[in-house]
Design a protein around this motif. Structure first.
Motif, PDB file in Angstrom:
ATOM      1  N   GLN A  25       0.815  -1.207   0.000  1.00  0.00           N
ATOM      2  CA  GLN A  25       0.000   0.000   0.000  1.00  0.00           C
ATOM      3  C   GLN A  25       0.853   1.263   0.000  1.00  0.00           C
ATOM      4  O   GLN A  25       0.460   2.283  -0.573  1.00  0.00           O
ATOM      5  N   GLN A  26       2.032   1.208   0.644  1.00  0.00           N
ATOM      6  CA  GLN A  26       2.937   2.348   0.576  1.00  0.00           C
ATOM      7  C   GLN A  26       3.452   2.557  -0.844  1.00  0.00           C
ATOM      8  O   GLN A  26       3.560   3.685  -1.326  1.00  0.00           O
ATOM      9  N   ILE A  27       3.762   1.443  -1.517  1.00  0.00           N
ATOM     10  CA  ILE A  27       4.198   1.534  -2.912  1.00  0.00           C
ATOM     11  C   ILE A  27       3.083   2.100  -3.780  1.00  0.00           C
ATOM     12  O   ILE A  27       3.301   2.957  -4.646  1.00  0.00           O
ATOM     13  N   ASP A  28       1.857   1.640  -3.528  1.00  0.00           N
ATOM     14  CA  ASP A  28       0.718   2.125  -4.307  1.00  0.00           C
ATOM     15  C   ASP A  28       0.453   3.597  -4.043  1.00  0.00           C
ATOM     16  O   ASP A  28       0.209   4.386  -4.965  1.00  0.00           O
ATOM     17  N   GLY A  29       0.476   3.984  -2.764  1.00  0.00           N
ATOM     18  CA  GLY A  29       0.156   5.363  -2.415  1.00  0.00           C
ATOM     19  C   GLY A  29       1.204   6.376  -2.819  1.00  0.00           C
ATOM     20  O   GLY A  29       0.878   7.541  -3.066  1.00  0.00           O
ATOM     21  N   ASN A  30       2.471   5.965  -2.900  1.00  0.00           N
ATOM     22  CA  ASN A  30       3.546   6.913  -3.171  1.00  0.00           C
ATOM     23  C   ASN A  30       4.158   6.800  -4.560  1.00  0.00           C
ATOM     24  O   ASN A  30       4.812   7.746  -5.015  1.00  0.00           O
ATOM     25  N   ILE A  31       3.966   5.661  -5.241  1.00  0.00           N
ATOM     26  CA  ILE A  31       4.599   5.475  -6.545  1.00  0.00           C
ATOM     27  C   ILE A  31       3.565   5.203  -7.633  1.00  0.00           C
ATOM     28  O   ILE A  31       3.434   5.960  -8.593  1.00  0.00           O
ATOM     29  N   ILE A  32       2.803   4.092  -7.482  1.00  0.00           N
ATOM     30  CA  ILE A  32       1.894   3.668  -8.554  1.00  0.00           C
ATOM     31  C   ILE A  32       0.704   4.607  -8.674  1.00  0.00           C
ATOM     32  O   ILE A  32       0.381   5.090  -9.763  1.00  0.00           O
ATOM     33  N   GLY A  33       0.026   4.862  -7.554  1.00  0.00           N
ATOM     34  CA  GLY A  33      -1.171   5.699  -7.584  1.00  0.00           C
ATOM     35  C   GLY A  33      -0.944   7.088  -8.139  1.00  0.00           C
ATOM     36  O   GLY A  33      -1.667   7.536  -9.036  1.00  0.00           O
ATOM     37  N   PRO A  34       0.069   7.846  -7.633  1.00  0.00           N
ATOM     38  CA  PRO A  34       0.289   9.188  -8.179  1.00  0.00           C
ATOM     39  C   PRO A  34       0.614   9.206  -9.666  1.00  0.00           C
ATOM     40  O   PRO A  34       0.246  10.148 -10.372  1.00  0.00           O
ATOM     41  N   ILE A  93      -0.547   7.157 -11.945  1.00  0.00           N
ATOM     42  CA  ILE A  93      -1.738   6.822 -12.731  1.00  0.00           C
ATOM     43  C   ILE A  93      -2.846   7.845 -12.513  1.00  0.00           C
ATOM     44  O   ILE A  93      -3.466   8.334 -13.461  1.00  0.00           O
ATOM     45  N   LEU A  94      -3.108   8.197 -11.250  1.00  0.00           N
ATOM     46  CA  LEU A  94      -4.217   9.090 -10.921  1.00  0.00           C
ATOM     47  C   LEU A  94      -3.801  10.545 -10.860  1.00  0.00           C
ATOM     48  O   LEU A  94      -4.669  11.421 -10.786  1.00  0.00           O
ATOM     49  N   GLY A  95      -2.509  10.825 -10.860  1.00  0.00           N
ATOM     50  CA  GLY A  95      -2.059  12.197 -10.654  1.00  0.00           C
ATOM     51  C   GLY A  95      -1.606  12.372  -9.222  1.00  0.00           C
ATOM     52  O   GLY A  95      -1.865  11.548  -8.343  1.00  0.00           O
ATOM     53  N   SER A  96      -0.933  13.478  -8.970  1.00  0.00           N
ATOM     54  CA  SER A  96      -0.386  13.703  -7.630  1.00  0.00           C
ATOM     55  C   SER A  96      -1.466  13.878  -6.586  1.00  0.00           C
ATOM     56  O   SER A  96      -1.311  13.473  -5.439  1.00  0.00           O
ATOM     57  N   ASN A  97      -2.601  14.470  -6.939  1.00  0.00           N
ATOM     58  CA  ASN A  97      -3.708  14.619  -6.002  1.00  0.00           C
ATOM     59  C   ASN A  97      -4.994  14.815  -6.778  1.00  0.00           C
ATOM     60  O   ASN A  97      -4.989  14.987  -7.992  1.00  0.00           O
TER      61      ASN A  97
END
Length: 426
Positions: A321-330, A332-336
């Motif tokens: 989840q840390q990898i998703d929240g800090n690397i993968i998610g931003p 794909i979805l953008g920084s915020n």
């Protein structure tokens, strides 16, 4: 009274009536949440096939655009006529539906059988799980005979209650169960029919989306002033970017997390790998609470098999989840999303409370749209009043006069370059 004054007061009167109607609607909605949710659910059920069609079209539209934007210019260089665009759109639609069919085929043939096998295995081991929990509890209470006897009696009563419930209550309500199963089967068949109709609707929407969009713009131009029309079209583009970025991005992000989870727990040799990876990937679609909702039942299943592996699983999920929240998610979805974590929590809580699972999924993008519309309206009003629109300016104000917008002083004019004195002539 002069005509311009009459028009001014008429606009103020209409605006006041509109605000009063909006406030009245909000009061009626929030004082009758149950009836409002039921009415919305009823309307969604009536238009479910149409909603399925628009949903399928919206999900497949990026694939259609991917092919259409590349194939159409290529064909226009070689062919002439209006049929080029239609043929390009048709090829894009075939590609999108082929990709969707392959994904469904992979899920049905690869994931569903293994998930069903894992669930059947869990059902067959329920009694052994119960005995393991009983032994574990009794071992803990070994040094306390009084508590041990109480726990033993409590566990036996629970087991007797479950056994009695299955033999008497469950079997005694066979007729009700048959009715419920029949109703559920009817609901499943109805949903399947609605989905099939939705596929047909999606085909029409994808093929004629340019015409539908042109008709919508035509209505806006006819109904509103040019400035309002431009603002509404810009809002429409922003809403599309918000929903497209969130929904498509979240699906891709969850697919990646599910695959990484499967690889990780397979390396760690944990039980129920496909089932656990599927649960983690699906619940990851829900923002904020999704990882917790998916990790808890999976951790319990692994705990019943091997407590040490459960500990490793919890650590692995935290790292993932840390990898998703800090690397993968931003990426794909953008920084915020344009809103703070507090508003994300509020949107999920309110959306889930009002509309259930769909509210959990779509609460964040809907709130982002509302936040964008309110922010735009507030900033336009402030600009008309000559006030500053940046929020930082409002932290330390003592009066409204502190917010008056002042143009920054103009920079001093640059000194003119002087030519060097001419040297002696030769």
């Amino acid at each position: 009274m002069k005509p311009d004054q009459e028009g001014y007061w008429m606009r103020r009167l209409l605006k006041g009536i509109l605000i009063a109607l909006v406030v009245l609607i909000f009061i009626l909605v929030f004082t009758n949440l149950g009836a409002f949710s039921g009415a919305v659910s009823g309307l969604m059920q009536v238009f479910s096939s149409i909603l399925y069609g628009f949903l399928f079209a919206y999900l497949l539209n990026p694939l259609v655009n991917f092919v259409d934007k590349r194939l159409c210019p290529f064909l226009q260089k070689r062919w002439k006529g209006r049929r080029v665009k239609g043929f390009s759109r048709l090829v894009g639609m075939l590609f999108a539906f082929a990709v969707a069919a392959l994904l469904i085929y992979a899920i049905v043939n690869m994931i569903v059988p293994q998930v069903a096998e894992s669930i059947m295995s869990i059902g067959g081991k329920m009694e052994s799980y119960y005995r393991s929990v009983e032994t574990w509890v009794l071992n803990i209470l070994e040094d306390n005979p009084e508590f041990k006897a109480y726990a033993d009696r409590a566990l036996e009563k629970i087991f007797e209650f479950l056994d009695n419930f299955v033999e008497n209550e469950l079997l005694g309500s066979a007729q009700k169960i048959v009715v419920q199963v029949t109703a559920s089967a009817y609901a499943v068949v109805r949903e399947v029919i609605n989905m099939v109709i939705g596929v047909v609707v999606a085909i029409y929407v994808l093929f004629s989306k340019d015409k539908f969009l042109a008709q919508a713009k035509k209505i806006l131009v006819a109904a509103f002033e040019p400035e309002t029309t431009d603002r509404l079209m810009e809002h429409g583009r922003q809403i599309d970017r918000i929903f497209n970025g969130f929904i498509i991005g979240k699906l891709i992000d969850s697919l990646i997390i599910g695959i990484l989870c499967y690889i990780g727990i397979s390396i760690l040799r944990m039980p129920y790998t496909v089932l656990v990876a599927t649960i983690v990937g699906l619940t990851n679609i829900i923002p904020y609470f999704g990882p917790i909702l998916g990790a808890v039942p999976c951790a319990v299943l692994i705990l019943l098999e091997d407590p040490l592996k459960c500990f490793y699983f919890v650590i692995f999920i935290l790292v993932l989840q840390q990898i998703d929240g800090n690397i993968i998610g931003p990426r794909i979805l953008g920084s915020n999303l344009g809103i703070s974590s507090f508003w994300i929590l509020v949107s999920i809580s309110v959306g889930g409370g009002l509309f259930g699972f769909m509210g959990l999924l779509l609460g964040v993008p809907v709130f982002c749209v509302l936040y964008m519309l309110v922010s735009d309206a507030v900033n336009r009003r402030l600009r008309r009043k000559g006030m500053r629109t940046d929020t930082d300016a409002y932290f330390a104000i003592q009066s409204v006069d502190d917010l008056s917008y002042h143009e920054p002083p103009a920079p001093p004019p640059a000194a003119e370059a002087t030519e060097p004195p001419a040297g002696p002539s030769e």
